[in-house]
Scaffold this motif. Structure first.
Motif: not given
Length: 203
Positions: A148-177
Motif C-alpha cells: 500500500f505504501s508503494k501504490i500510494t507513493n508514500k515513503p516507507l520504512l519496513g521493519i522486516v522479519h521473515g522471507v516474505k517481507a524481505q522479498a518485497f524489498f529485494d524485488e520491488e526496490k522500494y523504501g528502506s528497511y
C-alpha cells in the motif's frame, strides 16, 4: 513464495507467479474516510502511519518506540493503521495492538496521547487506501503495508522479519528497511531518522 516452497522441497515447476491482489484493486472508486490530520491537536505536524504485527514482545518494543518518539520531541503525529484481525491469536489482532500501544504510554505524559491515535478496523480495502493517501510516511511491519505504501507513493520504512517481507524489498526496490531482530535502540534511531527526513523534505 517460490523460495519458501523450495525450502520445503516442494516442486514449483508448474506454479505460475502472479502479483499480490492488492496491486490489482481499482481504487478509483472508493469510500472516503475522515480527514485524519484534522483529528489531531496539531494537524500541521507530519502524520506517520504505523502498521504492526507480531508477538507480545514485538508489540512491547513498538509501544516503547512510539512513546520515545513522541517524548523526544520529534514533533509528528502517529496513527496506528490496522490491517488484520486475529485468526488464531489476539497477538495478531491489529486493533488490539493499537490500543495496547495507547495504554502503554504513561498517563503522566498525556501530551503524547494528543499525537497518537489508534484507528478502528477499516471496512474495506478502499478505506485502507484512503488512509494511506493521507499520511506522510509509513513505518510498517506487515507485507501489505509495504504494497500500500508503494501504490500510494508514500515513503516507507519496513521493519522486516521473515522471507516474505524481505522479498518485497529485494524485488520491488522500494523504501528502506531494518531487521526486526535489531535492538530497540537501533529501531528507534532508524525511525527517528526516517521521520526527520520526511519533515525536511516537506520544507
Amino acid at each position: 513464495s517460490i523460495q519458501m516452497l523450495n525450502d520445503f522441497n516442494i516442486p514449483t515447476d508448474n506454479i505460475q507467479l502472479v502479483k499480490d491482489y492488492a496491486y490489482e484493486v481499482n481504487f478509483k472508486k472508493r469510500s472516503k474516510v475522515t480527514t485524519l490530520k484534522e483529528v489531531f491537536a496539531h494537524p500541521e505536524l507530519p502524520l506517520i502511519g504505523l502498521v504492526t504485527s507480531g508477538n507480545e514482545e514485538g508489540v512491547a518494543t513498538i509501544a516503547w518506540i512510539v512513546s520515545q518518539l513522541l517524548l523526544d520531541g520529534i514533533n509528528c503525529n502517529i496513527v496506528h493503521i490496522p490491517h488484520s484481525r486475529a485468526y488464531v491469536s489476539t497477538q495478531n489482532n491489529d486493533v488490539v495492538t493499537g490500543e495496547l500501544i495507547w495504554s502503554s504510554m504513561s498517563i503522566y505524559h498525556a501530551k503524547r496521547l494528543e499525537r497518537y491515535i489508534p484507528l478502528s478496523m477499516p471496512e474495506n480495502p478502499f478505506q485502507l487506501y484512503d488512509i494511506y493517501t493521507q499520511v506522510d510516511g509509513i513505518i510498517g511491519m506487515r507485507y501489505h503495508s509495504f504494497i500500500f505504501s508503494k501504490i500510494t507513493n508514500k515513503p516507507l520504512l519496513g521493519i522486516v522479519h521473515g522471507v516474505k517481507a524481505q522479498a518485497f524489498f529485494d524485488e520491488e526496490k522500494y523504501g528502506s528497511y531494518i531487521a526486526s531482530s535489531s535492538t530497540k535502540e537501533e529501531l528507534l534511531e532508524k525511525c527517528k531518522a526516517f521521520i526527520i527526513k520526511i519533515k525536511n523534505n516537506g520544507k
